[in-house]
Design a protein around this motif. Sequence first.
Motif, short mmCIF file in Angstrom:
data_model
loop_
_atom_site.label_atom_id
_atom_site.label_comp_id
_atom_site.label_asym_id
_atom_site.label_seq_id
_atom_site.Cartn_x
_atom_site.Cartn_y
_atom_site.Cartn_z
N GLU A 176 0.83 -1.20 0.00
CA GLU A 176 0.00 0.00 0.00
C GLU A 176 0.87 1.25 0.00
OE1 GLU A 176 -3.38 1.50 2.90
OE2 GLU A 176 -3.23 -0.69 2.80
N ASN A 177 0.45 2.25 -0.73
CA ASN A 177 1.17 3.53 -0.77
C ASN A 177 2.56 3.43 -1.38
OD1 ASN A 177 -0.32 5.67 -0.15
ND2 ASN A 177 0.47 5.98 1.91
N GLU A 178 2.80 2.38 -2.17
CA GLU A 178 4.13 2.23 -2.76
C GLU A 178 4.13 2.49 -4.26
OE1 GLU A 178 6.08 -0.71 0.59
OE2 GLU A 178 5.67 -1.56 -1.39
N THR A 179 3.03 3.01 -4.78
CA THR A 179 2.98 3.43 -6.19
C THR A 179 2.95 4.95 -6.20
OG1 THR A 179 0.59 3.65 -6.35
CG2 THR A 179 1.51 1.44 -6.66
N GLY A 182 0.65 6.95 -3.90
CA GLY A 182 1.04 7.36 -2.55
C GLY A 182 1.49 8.81 -2.50
N ALA A 183 2.12 9.27 -3.58
CA ALA A 183 2.68 10.63 -3.57
C ALA A 183 1.73 11.66 -4.18
CB ALA A 183 4.00 10.65 -4.32
N ILE A 184 0.62 11.19 -4.79
CA ILE A 184 -0.28 12.19 -5.41
C ILE A 184 -1.69 12.13 -4.81
CG2 ILE A 184 0.96 12.28 -7.63
CD1 ILE A 184 -1.13 10.43 -8.84
N ARG A 185 -1.86 11.30 -3.80
CA ARG A 185 -3.19 11.17 -3.20
C ARG A 185 -3.57 12.46 -2.48
NH1 ARG A 185 -3.02 6.08 0.46
NH2 ARG A 185 -5.07 6.83 1.07
N TYR A 186 -4.87 12.59 -2.21
CA TYR A 186 -5.35 13.87 -1.68
C TYR A 186 -5.41 13.91 -0.15
CZ TYR A 186 -6.71 14.44 -6.54
OH TYR A 186 -6.69 14.54 -7.91
N ASP A 187 -5.44 12.74 0.50
CA ASP A 187 -5.65 12.75 1.95
C ASP A 187 -4.33 12.82 2.73
OD1 ASP A 187 -4.58 10.27 1.66
OD2 ASP A 187 -6.45 9.18 1.92
N ASP A 188 -4.44 12.67 4.04
CA ASP A 188 -3.24 12.85 4.86
C ASP A 188 -2.33 11.62 4.88
OD1 ASP A 188 -4.77 11.18 6.34
OD2 ASP A 188 -5.06 12.55 8.04
N GLN A 189 -2.67 10.61 4.09
CA GLN A 189 -1.79 9.43 4.01
C GLN A 189 -0.67 9.66 2.99
OE1 GLN A 189 -2.81 6.27 5.65
NE2 GLN A 189 -3.98 7.89 6.68
N ARG A 190 -0.67 10.84 2.37
CA ARG A 190 0.29 11.09 1.29
C ARG A 190 1.74 10.93 1.78
NH1 ARG A 190 -1.89 15.50 -0.83
NH2 ARG A 190 -0.58 17.01 0.23
N VAL A 191 2.58 10.33 0.92
CA VAL A 191 3.99 10.14 1.28
C VAL A 191 4.88 10.93 0.33
CG1 VAL A 191 3.66 7.83 2.26
CG2 VAL A 191 4.16 8.07 -0.18
N ASP A 192 6.14 11.05 0.72
CA ASP A 192 7.08 11.76 -0.13
C ASP A 192 7.51 10.83 -1.27
OD1 ASP A 192 8.81 14.37 0.20
OD2 ASP A 192 10.06 12.82 -0.74
N VAL A 193 7.77 11.42 -2.42
CA VAL A 193 8.12 10.60 -3.58
C VAL A 193 9.38 9.76 -3.32
CG1 VAL A 193 9.56 12.30 -4.79
CG2 VAL A 193 8.20 10.67 -6.11
N THR A 194 10.27 10.28 -2.46
CA THR A 194 11.50 9.52 -2.18
C THR A 194 11.19 8.19 -1.48
OG1 THR A 194 11.70 10.87 -0.22
CG2 THR A 194 13.12 11.46 -2.04
N ASP A 195 10.02 8.11 -0.82
CA ASP A 195 9.65 6.86 -0.15
C ASP A 195 9.21 5.77 -1.12
OD1 ASP A 195 10.11 8.12 2.20
OD2 ASP A 195 8.01 8.58 2.62
#
Length: 398
Positions: A176-179, A182-195
């Motif tokens: 989850e959140n590894e595509t 993860g970096a373009i989602r709108y909610d607070d689960q967003r991650v940095d592209v480096t992740d």
Amino acid sequence: MSTQAALKPDPTATFLDILGNDADELASKLQDLQRRIFPPKAKKSIRRLTSAEAAKFIGVTEGYLRQIAADGKVPLSEGAANGRRTYSVEDINAIREMLDSGAKPTRRYSPRRQEGEKLQIISVINFKGGSAKTTTTAHLVQYLALKGYRVLAIDLDPQASLSTLFGLQPETDVGENETLYGAIRYDDQRVDVTDIIRSTYLPGLHVIPGHLELMEFETTTPMAKEGQTFFARMAGALGPVADEYDVVVVDCPPNLGYLTMTALCAASAVLITVHPQMLDVLSMAQFLRMTTDLLSTIHKVRPQSDYDWMGYLVTRYEPNDTPQNQMVGFLRSLFGPRLLTNAMLKSTAIADAGLTKQTLYDVEKQRFNKGTYDRALESVDLVNGEIEALLRRTWGRV
Ligand SMILES: Nc1ncnc2c1ncn2[C@@H]1O[C@H](COP(=O)(O)OP(=O)(O)OP(=O)(O)O)[C@@H](O)[C@H]1O
Ligand SMILES: [Mg+2]
């Protein structure tokens, strides 16, 4: 027996039940098949390169390369140093570095971008499924990495075919959140592209894998408050790593959804793959119309600078097929130089390599009839060389 009854082994089941069952059975049998062809633990690697290939990728003559290998100034792998004359990618990179480290280098062997040369983002598009977007992207990014560029490949297709070509099994290797989602989602689960960026077995090539979760971008965008600015999401997400790459190549899904649109808005260039057959070209005509309509609407809200270049690439081309030839002639008369001079030839070597989730740069040549392999590789190298020339021209290097 009625037709309906004949199609239903269980008369109490609905066709929806049957569809669901078929889907499950198919998925499980396919997984078995895939496991047999390419076991999950199988480690991918790029094959060793011949001295002719290594010399070409470095940009020296074969004779000079042999001299470098023989004088022992660069530590090389055994195959290169012991006269068998095959080179690993690491050997190639070490030689390039050594050549550039000379006291007064007369030319630069590393093609990385220099000050003032911007990051180029190529989106590979066409909503016709099977137009060879993924095959084109995979070969292009590997070629550029072998040439010494720093490359990021983005798998933007929920089907994740590009990721599997890089040895990743989306079901098991991508969480989850590894595509990019993860970096373009709108909610607070967003991650940095480096992740979400991963290295690959090929030095210089990084990848953001794909997975079904990318679909979430299509469903959440219309509902999100920031959804009106979906087109800026990818460009925004890539900002933090823009200095770390020379080229980004995006393998788009075969539709014109929000994912493709955000890729088109982040792109500095577009590559449209087209199989030269009537139905494919008719479908491309619709695709081009819809794309330009959508982009014009977006540009009214967010003006975008023009693309640096665009190209149509003929794929799975069979030069002896008369209707295909006529279609290529027709496309050339319409598009002129926008149709790349070189085409990706249809080849069993490319198709067979694809079956074991490999590219021509991965597979061992011995698996194929030499002529078949060499012809296919030559066409792929010519296409990639032509795209590289477009990149270099954009940077003002001629
Ligand atoms: N030059 C070629 N010669 C032979 N087979 C090819 C060639 N290019 C692509 N193929 C095969 O055609 C099929 C479709 O190619 P590919 O997956 O690259 O298309 P795509 O446009 O990415 O498809 P999708 O729209 O589903 O994402 C694959 O099985 C691939 O191995
Ligand atoms: Mg694809």
